[in-house]
Design an enzyme around this catalytic site. Structure first.
Site, PDB file in Angstrom:
ATOM      1  N   ARG A  97      30.889  42.022  45.074  1.00  0.00           N
ATOM      2  CA  ARG A  97      31.049  43.119  46.025  1.00  0.00           C
ATOM      3  C   ARG A  97      30.560  44.429  45.457  1.00  0.00           C
ATOM      4  O   ARG A  97      30.665  44.674  44.261  1.00  0.00           O
ATOM      5  CB  ARG A  97      32.486  43.243  46.496  1.00  0.00           C
ATOM      6  CG  ARG A  97      33.522  43.188  45.400  1.00  0.00           C
ATOM      7  CD  ARG A  97      34.845  42.711  45.993  1.00  0.00           C
ATOM      8  NE  ARG A  97      35.872  42.471  45.040  1.00  0.00           N
ATOM      9  CZ  ARG A  97      36.121  41.301  44.456  1.00  0.00           C
ATOM     10  NH1 ARG A  97      35.366  40.267  44.703  1.00  0.00           N
ATOM     11  NH2 ARG A  97      37.124  41.160  43.638  1.00  0.00           N
ATOM     12  N   ASP A 100      35.367  47.452  45.707  1.00  0.00           N
ATOM     13  CA  ASP A 100      36.687  46.941  46.074  1.00  0.00           C
ATOM     14  C   ASP A 100      37.663  48.054  45.746  1.00  0.00           C
ATOM     15  O   ASP A 100      37.636  48.593  44.638  1.00  0.00           O
ATOM     16  CB  ASP A 100      37.006  45.677  45.268  1.00  0.00           C
ATOM     17  CG  ASP A 100      38.337  45.056  45.634  1.00  0.00           C
ATOM     18  OD1 ASP A 100      38.723  45.140  46.816  1.00  0.00           O
ATOM     19  OD2 ASP A 100      39.001  44.490  44.747  1.00  0.00           O
TER      20      ASP A 100
END
Length: 160
Positions: A97, A100
């Protein structure tokens, strides 16, 4: 007059320009919540809960906010989407990702709902959260364990 609460947020990224991702997230959080009170140094860590070739860059940042816990969650999720996060980790399945943002602590509040649990339920099991949190707030008391963050970090390493 609404009371301001100190919140501690864990930030992590393992794709793209990781340092820039963290700096942009802190900047957007500052605009949405209020100035960042303090932040830890950035630490590089292995992925937790899944395999990836990409290491994480993590930090913890503290903000004062008048937002409620759910408003804070909505804000962090909106910033994650704005910075390119397309999928949220659910059911213990994690992915690479761009950013986060986890709500670790919200003052000394305990929140348990379908959408949100505070303090973060896994924070005491994650060195990439405890290390930077202990750097900026070693004496803060975890509201469910009653222990300070420095003690939780020490216990984490003693259990390894």
């Amino acid at each position: 007059m609404t009371k301001k609460n100190t919140v501690y947020l864990g930030l992590g990224t393992n794709s793209g320009n990781r340092e820039e991702n963290l700096m942009r997230a802190i900047e957007e959080l500052s605009h949405a919540l209020g100035n960042c009170i303090t932040k830890s140094r950035f630490i590089e860590t292995e992925p937790w809960g899944f395999d990836s070739e990409n290491k994480f860059l993590n930090c913890v940042a503290a903000f004062e906010t008048e937002k409620s816990p759910i408003e804070l969650l909505d804000t962090t999720e909106e910033i994650e989407r704005h910075l390119g996060r397309t999928t949220k980790s659910t059911g213990g399945i994690y992915h690479d990702r761009t950013i986060d943002i986890d709500i670790l602590l919200y003052g000394n509040k305990i929140v348990e709902s379908d959408r949100l649990t505070i303090p973060h339920p896994h924070m005491h099991k994650r060195d990439f959260v405890l290390e930077p949190l202990a750097e900026i707030a070693p004496h803060i008391i975890h509201p469910t364990t009653g222990k300070n963050i420095a003690s939780l970090l020490k216990e984490f390493y003693e259990s390894k």
